[in-house]
Structure formats: structure tokens, C-alpha cells
Motif scaffolding. Sequence first.
Motif, mmCIF file in Angstrom:
data_model
loop_
_atom_site.group_PDB
_atom_site.id
_atom_site.type_symbol
_atom_site.label_atom_id
_atom_site.label_comp_id
_atom_site.label_asym_id
_atom_site.label_seq_id
_atom_site.Cartn_x
_atom_site.Cartn_y
_atom_site.Cartn_z
ATOM 1 N N GLY A 78 -9.753 -6.593 1.824
ATOM 2 C CA GLY A 78 -9.177 -7.927 1.695
ATOM 3 C C GLY A 78 -7.977 -7.986 0.768
ATOM 4 N N VAL A 79 -7.276 -6.854 0.609
ATOM 5 C CA VAL A 79 -6.122 -6.763 -0.294
ATOM 6 C C VAL A 79 -4.840 -6.918 0.507
ATOM 7 C CG1 VAL A 79 -4.855 -5.273 -1.881
ATOM 8 C CG2 VAL A 79 -7.354 -5.280 -1.903
ATOM 9 N N ARG A 80 -3.997 -7.841 0.072
ATOM 10 C CA ARG A 80 -2.688 -8.043 0.684
ATOM 11 C C ARG A 80 -1.622 -7.872 -0.386
ATOM 12 N NH1 ARG A 80 -3.845 -13.432 4.431
ATOM 13 N NH2 ARG A 80 -5.563 -12.512 5.672
ATOM 14 N N ILE A 81 -0.791 -6.860 -0.229
ATOM 15 C CA ILE A 81 0.171 -6.495 -1.266
ATOM 16 C C ILE A 81 1.504 -7.242 -1.158
ATOM 17 C CG2 ILE A 81 1.508 -4.584 -2.241
ATOM 18 C CD1 ILE A 81 -0.820 -2.759 -1.611
ATOM 19 N N PRO A 82 2.079 -7.407 0.039
ATOM 20 C CA PRO A 82 3.395 -8.055 0.111
ATOM 21 C C PRO A 82 3.393 -9.449 -0.512
ATOM 22 C CG PRO A 82 2.864 -7.011 2.197
ATOM 23 C CD PRO A 82 1.630 -6.954 1.359
ATOM 24 N N PHE A 83 4.537 -9.806 -1.087
ATOM 25 C CA PHE A 83 4.758 -11.121 -1.695
ATOM 26 C C PHE A 83 3.826 -11.382 -2.884
ATOM 27 C CE2 PHE A 83 5.609 -11.292 2.908
ATOM 28 C CZ PHE A 83 6.999 -11.366 2.845
ATOM 29 N N THR A 84 3.519 -10.294 -3.615
ATOM 30 C CA THR A 84 2.764 -10.387 -4.861
ATOM 31 C C THR A 84 3.540 -9.644 -5.951
ATOM 32 O OG1 THR A 84 1.511 -8.353 -4.470
ATOM 33 C CG2 THR A 84 0.589 -10.403 -3.587
ATOM 34 N N THR A 85 3.093 -9.814 -7.192
ATOM 35 C CA THR A 85 3.734 -9.096 -8.295
ATOM 36 C C THR A 85 3.564 -7.591 -8.136
ATOM 37 O OG1 THR A 85 3.283 -10.984 -9.749
ATOM 38 C CG2 THR A 85 3.854 -8.900 -10.801
ATOM 39 N N ALA A 86 2.434 -7.172 -7.581
ATOM 40 C CA ALA A 86 2.228 -5.747 -7.328
ATOM 41 C C ALA A 86 3.274 -5.202 -6.375
ATOM 42 C CB ALA A 86 0.823 -5.515 -6.769
ATOM 43 N N ALA A 87 3.690 -6.015 -5.413
ATOM 44 C CA ALA A 87 4.729 -5.588 -4.478
ATOM 45 C C ALA A 87 6.051 -5.358 -5.200
ATOM 46 C CB ALA A 87 4.902 -6.631 -3.372
ATOM 47 N N VAL A 88 6.329 -6.180 -6.216
ATOM 48 C CA VAL A 88 7.549 -5.983 -7.010
ATOM 49 C C VAL A 88 7.510 -4.631 -7.712
ATOM 50 C CG1 VAL A 88 8.940 -6.885 -8.902
ATOM 51 C CG2 VAL A 88 7.803 -8.469 -7.347
ATOM 52 N N VAL A 89 6.367 -4.308 -8.320
ATOM 53 C CA VAL A 89 6.231 -3.035 -9.033
ATOM 54 C C VAL A 89 6.379 -1.861 -8.069
ATOM 55 C CG1 VAL A 89 4.678 -1.613 -10.419
ATOM 56 C CG2 VAL A 89 4.779 -4.081 -10.800
ATOM 57 N N ILE A 90 5.777 -1.957 -6.898
ATOM 58 C CA ILE A 90 5.872 -0.872 -5.912
ATOM 59 C C ILE A 90 7.308 -0.696 -5.448
ATOM 60 C CG2 ILE A 90 5.186 -0.169 -3.592
ATOM 61 C CD1 ILE A 90 2.488 -1.516 -4.109
ATOM 62 N N ALA A 98 10.826 -0.613 4.981
ATOM 63 C CA ALA A 98 9.889 0.499 5.140
ATOM 64 C C ALA A 98 8.567 0.208 4.425
ATOM 65 C CB ALA A 98 10.520 1.786 4.600
ATOM 66 N N LEU A 99 8.654 -0.337 3.210
ATOM 67 C CA LEU A 99 7.438 -0.692 2.488
ATOM 68 C C LEU A 99 6.679 -1.810 3.195
ATOM 69 C CD1 LEU A 99 8.792 -0.651 -1.180
ATOM 70 C CD2 LEU A 99 7.186 0.972 -0.163
ATOM 71 N N LEU A 100 7.404 -2.761 3.759
ATOM 72 C CA LEU A 100 6.761 -3.868 4.450
ATOM 73 C C LEU A 100 6.019 -3.394 5.691
ATOM 74 C CD1 LEU A 100 6.432 -6.957 4.331
ATOM 75 C CD2 LEU A 100 8.464 -7.134 5.789
ATOM 76 N N PHE A 101 6.632 -2.459 6.415
ATOM 77 C CA PHE A 101 5.982 -1.942 7.626
ATOM 78 C C PHE A 101 4.884 -0.937 7.316
ATOM 79 C CE2 PHE A 101 10.199 -2.963 9.783
ATOM 80 C CZ PHE A 101 9.738 -4.195 10.210
ATOM 81 N N LEU A 102 4.815 -0.493 6.060
ATOM 82 C CA LEU A 102 3.706 0.369 5.646
ATOM 83 C C LEU A 102 2.554 -0.450 5.076
ATOM 84 C CD1 LEU A 102 2.445 3.152 4.912
ATOM 85 C CD2 LEU A 102 3.647 2.960 2.713
ATOM 86 N N PHE A 125 10.460 -6.985 0.436
ATOM 87 C CA PHE A 125 9.039 -6.646 0.435
ATOM 88 C C PHE A 125 8.188 -7.656 -0.326
ATOM 89 C CE2 PHE A 125 5.621 -3.763 -1.441
ATOM 90 C CZ PHE A 125 4.823 -3.829 -0.308
ATOM 91 N N ALA A 126 8.765 -8.254 -1.395
ATOM 92 C CA ALA A 126 7.975 -9.138 -2.247
ATOM 93 C C ALA A 126 8.381 -10.602 -2.146
ATOM 94 C CB ALA A 126 8.071 -8.685 -3.705
ATOM 95 N N GLY A 127 9.528 -10.888 -1.560
ATOM 96 C CA GLY A 127 9.974 -12.274 -1.467
ATOM 97 C C GLY A 127 10.528 -12.780 -2.781
ATOM 98 N N SER A 128 10.703 -14.105 -2.865
ATOM 99 C CA SER A 128 11.295 -14.723 -4.057
ATOM 100 C C SER A 128 10.479 -15.951 -4.436
ATOM 101 C CB SER A 128 12.758 -15.100 -3.795
ATOM 102 O OG SER A 128 13.346 -15.696 -4.925
ATOM 103 N N LEU A 129 9.351 -15.708 -5.101
ATOM 104 C CA LEU A 129 8.461 -16.781 -5.535
ATOM 105 C C LEU A 129 8.538 -16.891 -7.049
ATOM 106 C CD1 LEU A 129 5.369 -15.807 -3.337
ATOM 107 C CD2 LEU A 129 7.142 -17.478 -2.805
ATOM 108 N N GLU A 130 8.939 -18.047 -7.554
ATOM 109 C CA GLU A 130 9.137 -18.213 -8.991
ATOM 110 C C GLU A 130 7.844 -17.937 -9.759
ATOM 111 O OE1 GLU A 130 10.636 -21.534 -12.283
ATOM 112 O OE2 GLU A 130 10.909 -21.904 -10.137
ATOM 113 N N GLY A 131 7.968 -17.099 -10.785
ATOM 114 C CA GLY A 131 6.828 -16.748 -11.617
ATOM 115 C C GLY A 131 5.944 -15.671 -11.031
ATOM 116 N N VAL A 132 6.183 -15.302 -9.768
ATOM 117 C CA VAL A 132 5.341 -14.302 -9.095
ATOM 118 C C VAL A 132 6.157 -13.074 -8.690
ATOM 119 C CG1 VAL A 132 3.770 -13.856 -7.162
ATOM 120 C CG2 VAL A 132 3.814 -16.104 -8.249
#
Length: 272
Positions: free
Chosen positions: A116-128, A96-100, A201-208
Motif C-alpha cells: 500500500g505504498v505510493r511514492i510519487p508526489f510525496t517527500t520521499a519522491a523528492v529525496v529519490i 523514468a522514475l515515474l514509470f518505475l 516525479f514528485a509534483g509541486s505541493l506546498e510543504g510536501v
Amino acid sequence: MLWIPASVALALVVLPVVGLLVRTDFARLPELLTSTASLNALRLSLVTAVLSTVACVLLGVPLAVVLARSSGPLVRLLRAVVLLPLVLPPVVGGLALLFLLGRNGFLGYLLDVTAGVRIPFTTAAVVIAQTFVAMPFLVVSLEGALRNSGDRYEQVAATLGARPWLVFRRVTLPLLLPALGSGAVLSFARALGEFGATITFAGSLEGVTRTLPLEVYNQAEADIDSAVALALLLVVVAILVIAVARPRALEGAGADRGDSRSGKRRTRKVRA
């Protein structure tokens, strides 16, 4: 007779943890817990859980007050929607978050085009994602505390001439403090253990975006000893959180019983 089902229930909770302890390689435990990947995951989990807890408090407290002090069919519907993350599979919440907020979501597309803001697959996406799944725990705690305490003190303060913000700050907020403490700790614990919505929504990126639960999942396929060590760390953190939250919850119950004795003191402060 109650000891039989109680023992089965206790075994169902305790024995898996015992199995985890038996499987743990204690000789390698310090090495496994201090690896670069483990420390990065732990740091990211703690930082994002704290940020999401702050977001839960800032957003959840006003929402709980509005739900507790309002009534009607619309409020009941809103309450059901707010509590939806409690019963939804976290993966569904992540979708749901990804499609929003994703590039193809209506709000994500707008943010991408205009700022120019992209939220998915960022640390902000983890917090959301963590805030999405954890905030209902805080709202439930606070709304229950407000409904149990009633609104008589707020009404008295209003009749004494106090404005709404003063009533909230000097009367409502003190009533909420015990429940706010336990609710915030529970929200932190839920955010710390979040997995499904985060990986979707955020993926699995080490350190991110790879938090501790995601690192456990990742290590389960590569190094089972490391996965068990990290899982044990999460269990220890969960036990500590429960130990902190439970006494506060009991204090909140005691505070509710003592409200009748402290109500006059609150109204005198508001009058002052």
C-alpha cells in the motif's frame, strides 16, 4: 590574446548574476524571504538535500569503490549507466522514475499492491529524485580519487592478513576522505538545485514536494519580485557551497601527493 575569450567567458557567467542583483528589490527582500511559502520551500529543500546527500554517501561510496577496483567491458558499461544522470535532461530522469515507481510502473505497482505504498508526489519522491541526479557527482569524485591513489596500499594490507572490511575501513576510507568531503558537498548543492526530475516525479505541493527551485518557478508566474529574491538566495547558497567544496578538493589533491609518505603508517596501523 587569451584575455579576450577569458573575459567573454567570465562575462557570460557573471553578468546574469549581476542582472539578478540589479532586478532584486532589496527593500522588500526580508519580507519576501520570510514569507510562509518561502520558508516552507527552504525548509523542505534543506531537509531533502541533506537526506539525499546521506543516501548518496551510503550508496555511492561502495559503488565508486567497485567501479574503481574492477575492470572489463561490463564495468565500462555499468560506469556509463551510472553517469547517465549527468547528461540526461532531469525531466527524462523524472519520467523514468515515474514509470518505475508510479502506480503504473512495475515496481510502483508491486509496492502499491503488496504494501500500500505510493511514492510519487510525496517527500520521499523528492529525496529519490535528488539522489538520482546527485549521486553521479559523488561517484565521479570518489572513483577518480581511488584510481589516482592506486591499490598498492590495499594490496599490502591484504598481504599482512587484513580482511576486506578492515582494509576498506583502515586503508581505503582514509584515502577517500578528502574526495568524499568535496563530493558530498557537490551532491548536496546539486540536490538543492534540482528542478526537472522533482517536478516530474514528485509534483509541486506546498510543504510536501515544493522545494526552493520549484517555488522560484511558481512565484515567477505570480510575484516576480519574490521569484528574484528566492533565486538570489539560491545563488548565495551555491556560492557558499563552492567556497566550502573547493578548498577540500585542493586538500584532496595535496593528500594524493602525500600518499607515498603516509602509506607506511597506514599499513602499520592495519598490522596492529
